[in-house]
Design a protein around this motif. Structure first.
Motif, PDB file in Angstrom:
ATOM      1  N   ASP A 103       0.796  -1.251   0.056  1.00 37.14           N
ATOM      2  CA  ASP A 103       0.130   0.018   0.063  1.00 37.14           C
ATOM      3  C   ASP A 103       0.908   1.315   0.051  1.00 37.14           C
ATOM      4  N   TRP A 104       1.904   0.988   0.634  1.00 37.08           N
ATOM      5  CA  TRP A 104       2.976   2.061   0.443  1.00 37.08           C
ATOM      6  C   TRP A 104       4.361   1.726   0.348  1.00 37.08           C
ATOM      7  N   VAL A 105       5.302   2.621  -0.126  1.00 42.92           N
ATOM      8  CA  VAL A 105       6.537   2.170  -0.479  1.00 42.92           C
ATOM      9  C   VAL A 105       7.415   3.376   0.217  1.00 42.92           C
ATOM     10  N   LEU A 106       8.363   2.980   0.976  1.00 45.07           N
ATOM     11  CA  LEU A 106       9.360   3.963   1.727  1.00 45.07           C
ATOM     12  C   LEU A 106      10.494   3.582   1.390  1.00 45.07           C
ATOM     13  N   TRP A 107      11.324   4.778   1.051  1.00 47.91           N
ATOM     14  CA  TRP A 107      12.785   4.537   0.676  1.00 47.91           C
ATOM     15  C   TRP A 107      13.458   5.402   1.563  1.00 47.91           C
ATOM     16  N   LEU A 145      14.484  -0.262   0.387  1.00 50.23           N
ATOM     17  CA  LEU A 145      13.175  -0.071   0.303  1.00 50.23           C
ATOM     18  C   LEU A 145      12.245  -0.910   1.179  1.00 50.23           C
ATOM     19  N   PHE A 146      11.331  -0.399   1.508  1.00 47.38           N
ATOM     20  CA  PHE A 146      10.122  -1.174   2.452  1.00 47.38           C
ATOM     21  C   PHE A 146       8.796  -0.948   1.905  1.00 47.38           C
ATOM     22  N   PHE A 147       8.518  -2.188   1.601  1.00 49.24           N
ATOM     23  CA  PHE A 147       7.054  -2.406   0.992  1.00 49.24           C
ATOM     24  C   PHE A 147       6.163  -2.660   1.935  1.00 49.24           C
ATOM     25  N   VAL A 148       5.212  -1.676   2.453  1.00 47.93           N
ATOM     26  CA  VAL A 148       4.364  -1.675   3.628  1.00 47.93           C
ATOM     27  C   VAL A 148       2.804  -2.065   3.091  1.00 47.93           C
ATOM     28  N   GLU A 162       0.210  10.444   6.433  1.00 46.54           N
ATOM     29  CA  GLU A 162       0.894  10.939   7.734  1.00 46.54           C
ATOM     30  C   GLU A 162       1.808   9.829   8.472  1.00 46.54           C
ATOM     31  N   GLY A 163       0.838   8.674   8.487  1.00 45.81           N
ATOM     32  CA  GLY A 163       1.251   7.617   9.225  1.00 45.81           C
ATOM     33  C   GLY A 163       2.453   6.924   8.622  1.00 45.81           C
ATOM     34  N   ALA A 164       2.405   6.832   7.237  1.00 42.09           N
ATOM     35  CA  ALA A 164       3.665   6.023   6.459  1.00 42.09           C
ATOM     36  C   ALA A 164       4.811   7.274   6.641  1.00 42.09           C
ATOM     37  N   GLU A 165       4.666   8.329   6.505  1.00 38.46           N
ATOM     38  CA  GLU A 165       5.598   9.462   6.646  1.00 38.46           C
ATOM     39  C   GLU A 165       6.312   9.418   8.097  1.00 38.46           C
ATOM     40  N   ARG A 166       5.347   9.116   8.871  1.00 35.01           N
ATOM     41  CA  ARG A 166       6.064   8.798  10.262  1.00 35.01           C
ATOM     42  C   ARG A 166       6.876   7.693  10.813  1.00 35.01           C
ATOM     43  N   LEU A 167       6.482   6.602   9.921  1.00 33.44           N
ATOM     44  CA  LEU A 167       7.316   5.428  10.034  1.00 33.44           C
ATOM     45  C   LEU A 167       8.496   5.825   9.329  1.00 33.44           C
ATOM     46  N   ALA A 168       8.695   6.397   8.348  1.00 32.08           N
ATOM     47  CA  ALA A 168      10.147   6.665   7.697  1.00 32.08           C
ATOM     48  C   ALA A 168      10.856   7.593   8.736  1.00 32.08           C
ATOM     49  N   ARG A 169      10.180   8.761   8.952  1.00 33.76           N
ATOM     50  CA  ARG A 169      10.802   9.719  10.120  1.00 33.76           C
ATOM     51  C   ARG A 169      11.212   9.274  11.282  1.00 33.76           C
ATOM     52  N   GLU A 170      10.506   8.378  11.951  1.00 34.05           N
ATOM     53  CA  GLU A 170      10.731   8.339  13.329  1.00 34.05           C
ATOM     54  C   GLU A 170      11.434   6.936  13.664  1.00 34.05           C
ATOM     55  N   LEU A 171      11.131   5.849  12.601  1.00 32.75           N
ATOM     56  CA  LEU A 171      11.581   4.626  12.833  1.00 32.75           C
ATOM     57  C   LEU A 171      12.799   4.260  12.000  1.00 32.75           C
ATOM     58  N   ASP A 177      18.298  10.625   4.027  1.00 35.78           N
ATOM     59  CA  ASP A 177      17.049  11.152   3.223  1.00 35.78           C
ATOM     60  C   ASP A 177      15.891  10.021   3.110  1.00 35.78           C
ATOM     61  N   TRP A 178      14.742  10.400   3.060  1.00 36.72           N
ATOM     62  CA  TRP A 178      13.695   9.379   2.857  1.00 36.72           C
ATOM     63  C   TRP A 178      12.777   9.955   1.780  1.00 36.72           C
ATOM     64  N   ARG A 179      11.792   8.911   1.310  1.00 37.20           N
ATOM     65  CA  ARG A 179      10.763   9.179   0.540  1.00 37.20           C
ATOM     66  C   ARG A 179       9.720   8.293   0.843  1.00 37.20           C
ATOM     67  N   VAL A 180       8.320   8.550   0.537  1.00 33.60           N
ATOM     68  CA  VAL A 180       7.179   7.892   0.500  1.00 33.60           C
ATOM     69  C   VAL A 180       6.317   7.860  -0.641  1.00 33.60           C
ATOM     70  N   TRP A 181       5.990   6.956  -1.206  1.00 38.55           N
ATOM     71  CA  TRP A 181       5.179   6.812  -2.443  1.00 38.55           C
ATOM     72  C   TRP A 181       3.842   5.792  -1.894  1.00 38.55           C
ATOM     73  N   SER A 182       2.579   6.028  -2.247  1.00 39.90           N
ATOM     74  CA  SER A 182       1.618   5.410  -2.195  1.00 39.90           C
ATOM     75  C   SER A 182       1.674   4.299  -3.393  1.00 39.90           C
ATOM     76  N   ARG A 183       0.915   3.260  -3.662  1.00 45.22           N
ATOM     77  CA  ARG A 183       0.841   2.352  -4.408  1.00 45.22           C
ATOM     78  C   ARG A 183       0.664   2.956  -5.892  1.00 45.22           C
ATOM     79  N   ALA A 184      -0.013   4.003  -5.961  1.00 48.52           N
ATOM     80  CA  ALA A 184      -0.452   4.503  -7.218  1.00 48.52           C
ATOM     81  C   ALA A 184       0.917   5.479  -7.755  1.00 48.52           C
ATOM     82  N   GLU A 185       1.507   5.953  -6.688  1.00 52.36           N
ATOM     83  CA  GLU A 185       2.699   6.621  -7.060  1.00 52.36           C
ATOM     84  C   GLU A 185       3.753   5.997  -7.590  1.00 52.36           C
ATOM     85  N   TRP A 186       4.048   4.888  -6.931  1.00 51.22           N
ATOM     86  CA  TRP A 186       5.327   4.181  -7.262  1.00 51.22           C
ATOM     87  C   TRP A 186       5.685   3.765  -8.727  1.00 51.22           C
TER      88      TRP A 186
END
Length: 999
Positions: A79-83, A121-124, A132-141, A149-158
């Protein structure tokens, strides 16, 4: 265009890293994830052909059994991709190793502007997770924005990662190296420069610096070299050399000490000279095994007839507080370089750690840069990678929680080395530089990493600006360098070696030039990670994995050839001279010219006002408490408390078996799960001679009296060594002070005078204990200013000062490792003794802390001479094999530590604590939980009772009970009544419960 390679596990295989993120998201942030899959990303920014890339993919980066990889876009259900990837200029160890592997495989060398970069990459999978929750994962964990650096993409954006090729963190510095002139028109002007460049010059030093550059003879010498006012590289060099870190100005300062109650006054010139240097030199005369102290990177002591061991300690508090993993990793690999740079160089045989942090589950209103939970996870991992990946065992460590470390954590590290006592017939502890020898830099290259905060103020940040003040250590590069230099030492290819630690080349070359009385360095020859560094940055950068070596010119060809054999970069950057100057040049021109004797001259001492207030004057007193109604429940709660409970989850992450010399392990007992008093290793595998190592700290005691704290800490570290069988006549120490700011300021530091008095009392107590126990200080460290300013719930700032903390590390010889003792009860029927007096000393104890009190009766060492006599007698009994187990009594008192002995042996015990040696009438709570120093719990085979009691005759000793086979611990109080009766398994479960889920 860079090529992007993605590597992930094959379908159906367990993704441990993804599972860990699922668990941490729930525990740390309360975010429920359905699943996470991870992928490693390598961005290859090099002119390689498709055939070369494919060969590297299959031969290096893809395990055909477990992984799949592709240079094509990667799509995994999510649902979300974190880099997450490193910022430009941050050391990418995995990327550097990948590049080296590709070069070896393909038989090529990358161009200076080519590199391999790694990211992840983390495929969540989480249908209800918001952006906001996906960005919090990247930023705080996942990311620390200081280095990543970090980036967040939704399934549609990836887009499958097609955009990642444009995110290669290449350093881009458009300007050319520059050299600036610093006007010295007035003190005020130089202080403005200090503030602008974050040099932290002491105002008292400024007139001395200005006076030097205005001397007529200096002006004439500089004019002959084309210089006038000081250059930025010279001012930066002086600031580094005069810093408290490099010059220990606090410990060499003038203290005006006053007791506010008695009016007693004392003026002390140099805590170091009076309380560290003086006792050590006195003891060295009495103990010929003390070989070299007080001048080199580490202390040197004799191990056996043909070997020395070396030891030193270090802290890495501020960097770890900002970037936990990188800070602690850099700390441990940095301290490993100290034994390498001691004498003619040693091999590292062990490392230790000490972590002081706020409670892991902190839920208060203040917001530190890193939450203590994430901070602790990071520093544990950093020290783990620094040791495990260097092939160095980590056999001992401690962890202490206290709220005062929320402002700044403490990360203590220590390193022990081994070297032959002679190298090619010459004493290995002696080294020097001579005019004509080449100055060689070995190992890593110089970058903006490791430069003080001036980097941030002297250049605007953009996408290509490196993260200047953060270092990431590289254990792999350092291991190669260590192996190379050991071989070069044995071939006699160099005459001097030291590490590039604090201050970088400015310290290593500046200090070694004193031995030859001069040096010239050509800065354009210093290997750099990328172009565009200013000259002062090259000189003061603390980039890791570097050593400075003096090589005679005739030995350079052999040294260089051996360096290439080990794939270690070694470069001649200058030459030692004898003209009395440190001369720095660039492309033929002189950019710095400093008399070497200037920085060793008479700068003014820093001055401090110190005012002592007794505990009573500060309102501290013993709480009025009745004895507990439920001793069993209280004991269980103490065993669960954060500073007593099991830390197995940390210990098991560290490799203590590498090098094959582990004797007494960090965890001992029937189930190998209970912490030993100390560690013992056998560094020479053909010998039964061992080296024991211990550490101790007790910061809660310093909240009452830092002098008593120091005496207790030295005693505990000493006693821990005796408990495993070490010879008390061979104990050496390493003092490591971490203190809050002591400069008095009515507005910013109103209690500065009291903190300064605490430091004076601690140093006096250290000297007292070293003389009483005969302990030379083989090495030491001081790290001041352990204060933090944290935002509160409404944006306000709060100052949080750490408690004055001394970690004392101790080493000693074990004459025969086959006779070592451990703390676990061994057999039912063995008799249990308590050695040493118990007093009502619960001030600062774990018991009071559990009940929310501090108290005033702090544990103290009343009669160190009597303690030492007891320790000698116990050591003799251990050598005669009269004991079954030995364990010191530390935080928590007798009840806690008898429990640990029983838990370690999976046996019960019937104990009457009312029989323990004590002179005053003590309440049961004091008998059970007092933390008086100087005590042991010893179990003895009944057949050896008479011999044991005879061996300890004349000392404080009492038979208090016996080991039982029923698995129940019974503890009686002063009246003989059973106050605790609990299955040992139940107590052990309580002890493991707090962090048991982390194992």
């Amino acid at each position: 265009m860079p090529e992007v390679l993605s590597v992930t596990l094959k379908e159906g295989l367990y993704d441990a890293e993804g599972a860990a993120l699922v668990k941490r998201a729930g525990e740390y942030l309360g975010i429920r994830l359905e699943g996470v899959k991870t992928a490693r990303v390598l961005t290859v920014d090099a002119g390689l052909s498709g055939e070369q890339l494919e060969r590297a993919r299959l031969s290096i980066f893809t395990n055909p059994v477990t992984s799949r990889s592709s240079f094509s876009p990667l799509f995994l259900p999510a649902d979300w991709v974190l880099w997450v990837g490193f910022r430009p200029g941050v050391r990418d160890n995995a990327g550097a190793t990948a590049q080296e592997a590709m070069e070896d495989l393909l038989g090529i060398r990358f161009a200076p502007n080519e590199a391999v970069y790694t990211s992840q990459l983390f495929f969540v999978a989480a249908k209800d997770l918001s952006r906001e929750g996906a960005e919090r994962l990247a930023r705080e964990l996942l990311a620390n924005d200081i280095i990543q650096d970090w980036r967040v993409w939704s399934r549609a954006e990836w887009d499958g990662g097609a955009s990642l090729s444009g995110m290669a963190p290449k350093v881009r510095i458009s300007r050319k190296p520059s050299l600036s002139v610093i006007p010295v028109d007035s003190d005020e002007a130089l202080m403005r420069v200090s503030k602008e460049r974050n040099l932290s010059l002491n105002p008292a030093d400024v007139p001395v610096i200005r006076s030097y550059f205005l001397r007529p003879e200096v002006l004439a010498e500089r004019a002959a070299e084309g210089l006038s006012d000081p250059t930025d590289i010279e001012i930066e060099y002086i600031a580094q050399s005069r810093s408290d870190h490099c010059n220990h100005n606090t410990f060499r300062g003038l203290f005006r000490y006053r007791d506010a109650e008695t009016g007693e006054r004392e003026e002390i010139t140099s805590l170091f000279a009076n309380f560290i240097e003086a006792p050590t030199l006195e003891i060295q005369k009495q103990k010929p095994w003390v070989v070299s102290v007080l001048w080199d990177n580490a202390g040197v002591a004799r191990f056996d007839e043909s070997h020395y061991y070396t030891i030193t300690g270090e802290t890495h508090n501020s960097p770890s507080n900002m970037e936990a993993y990188g800070g602690s990793l850099t700390g441990i690999v940095g301290v490993y370089r100290d034994p390498m740079g001691t004498g003619k160089g040693g091999r590292i045989i062990a490392g230790t750690y000490g972590f002081c942090v706020a409670e892991r589950d902190y839920k208060g209103p203040l917001s530190p840069h890193l939450h203590p939970r994430r901070l602790l996870d990071g520093i544990v991992l950093g020290v783990k990678d620094g040791g495990n990946k260097s092939g160095i065992p980590t056999p001992f460590g401690i962890l202490h929680f206290h709220p005062s470390y929320l402002g700044k954590c403490l990360v203590f590290v220590a390193a022990v080395g081994l070297m032959p006592d002679r190298v090619l017939g010459e004493p290995s502890e002696k080294k020097t530089t001579s005019p004509g020898e080449l100055i060689v830099m070995c190992g890593g290259r110089v970058g903006k990493d490791g430069i003080h905060g001036v980097t941030a103020s002297s250049a605007g940040f953009d996408a290509g600006t490196p993260a200047g003040h953060v270092q990431i250590g590289d254990p792999y590069t350092q291991k190669k360098m260590m192996d190379f230099l050991e071989e070069a030492r044995d071939q006699g290819l160099y005459t001097f070696i030291t590490d590039n630690g604090g201050g970088g080349l400015s310290s290593s070359v500046g200090e070694s030039a004193l031995l030859s009385n001069g040096a010239r360095v050509d800065l354009e020859k210093v290997p750099v990670k990328y172009e565009g560094l200013d000259l002062w940055e090259i000189w003061v950068s603390e980039s890791q994995e570097r050593m400075t070596v003096a090589v005679p010119p005739e030995k350079w060809p052999a040294f260089s050839a051996l360096s290439k054999k080990h794939s270690v970069e070694s470069t001649v950057i200058g030459q030692y001279t004898g003209d009395g100057f440190l001369r720095l040049c660039h492309e033929g021109g002189t950019c710095a010219l400093i008399h070497l004797d200037f920085l060793t001259g008479e700068f003014p001492r820093w001055e401090f006002e110190a005012q002592w207030l007794s505990p009573a004057a500060r309102g501290l007193s013993e709480p009025v408490l009745s004895d507990p109604s439920d001793f069993g429940g209280l004991l269980s709660d103490l065993l669960k408390s954060p500073n007593i409970c099991s830390r197995e989850w940390i210990t098991r992450q560290y490799d203590h078996e590498v090098q094959g010399g582990s004797i007494v392990k960090p965890l001992v007992g029937a189930d190998r799960d209970t912490p030993s008093d100390a560690a013992v290793i056998a560094p020479v595998l053909t010998s039964d001679r061992g080296l024991a190592m211990s550490q101790a700290l007790a910061p809660s005691y310093s909240a009452i009296d830092a002098g008593a704290m120091t005496r207790a800490v030295v005693d505990e570290a000493f006693r821990r060594l005796v408990a495993v069988g070490a010879d008390p006549e061979t104990v050496g120490g390493v003092d490591n002070f971490c203190w809050p700011g002591i400069a008095w300021d009515p507005a910013k530091n109103p209690d500065g005078r009291f903190k300064a008095a605490q430091l004076v009392r601690s140093c006096k107590a250290l000297a007292e204990m070293c003389r009483a126990y005969g302990v030379p200080l083989l090495s030491g460290k001081d790290s001041m200013y352990v204060d933090g300013h944290l935002p509160g719930a409404y944006g306000e700032r709060h100052k949080v000062s750490a408690l004055p903390t001394l970690q004392f590390t101790a080493t000693a010889i074990v004459p025969d490792v086959r006779l070592c003792a451990t703390m676990d009860f061994k057999a039912a029927g063995d008799l249990v003794y308590v050695l040493g007096l118990t007093r009502d000393e619960r001030g600062g104890s774990a018991y009071y802390s559990l009940l929310g009190h501090l108290g005033a009766n702090v544990p103290d060492v009343k009669k160190p001479e009597a303690n030492l006599a007891l320790y000698r007698a116990l050591h003799a009994a251990i050598r005669r094999e009269l004991v079954a187990s030995v364990h010191g009594v530390y935080a928590g008192g007798l009840a806690v530590h008898i429990s640990l002995c029983a838990m370690a042996g999976n046996l019960g015990a019937d104990i009457d604590l009312g029989m323990a040696p004590h002179r005053d009438r003590l309440a049961d709570a004091a008998l059970f939980f007092s933390e008086s120093a100087g005590r042991f719990i010893v179990s003895v085979d009944p057949e050896k009772r008479a011999a044991f009691e005879a061996a300890l005759s004349g000392h404080s000793l009492a038979l208090v009970g016996a080991v039982t086979r029923d698995g129940v611990l019974s503890l009686r109080g002063a009246a003989g009544e059973v106050l605790v009766s609990a299955p040992v398994r139940t107590l052990k479960s309580a002890w493991k419960s707090r962090f048991g889920g982390l194992v």
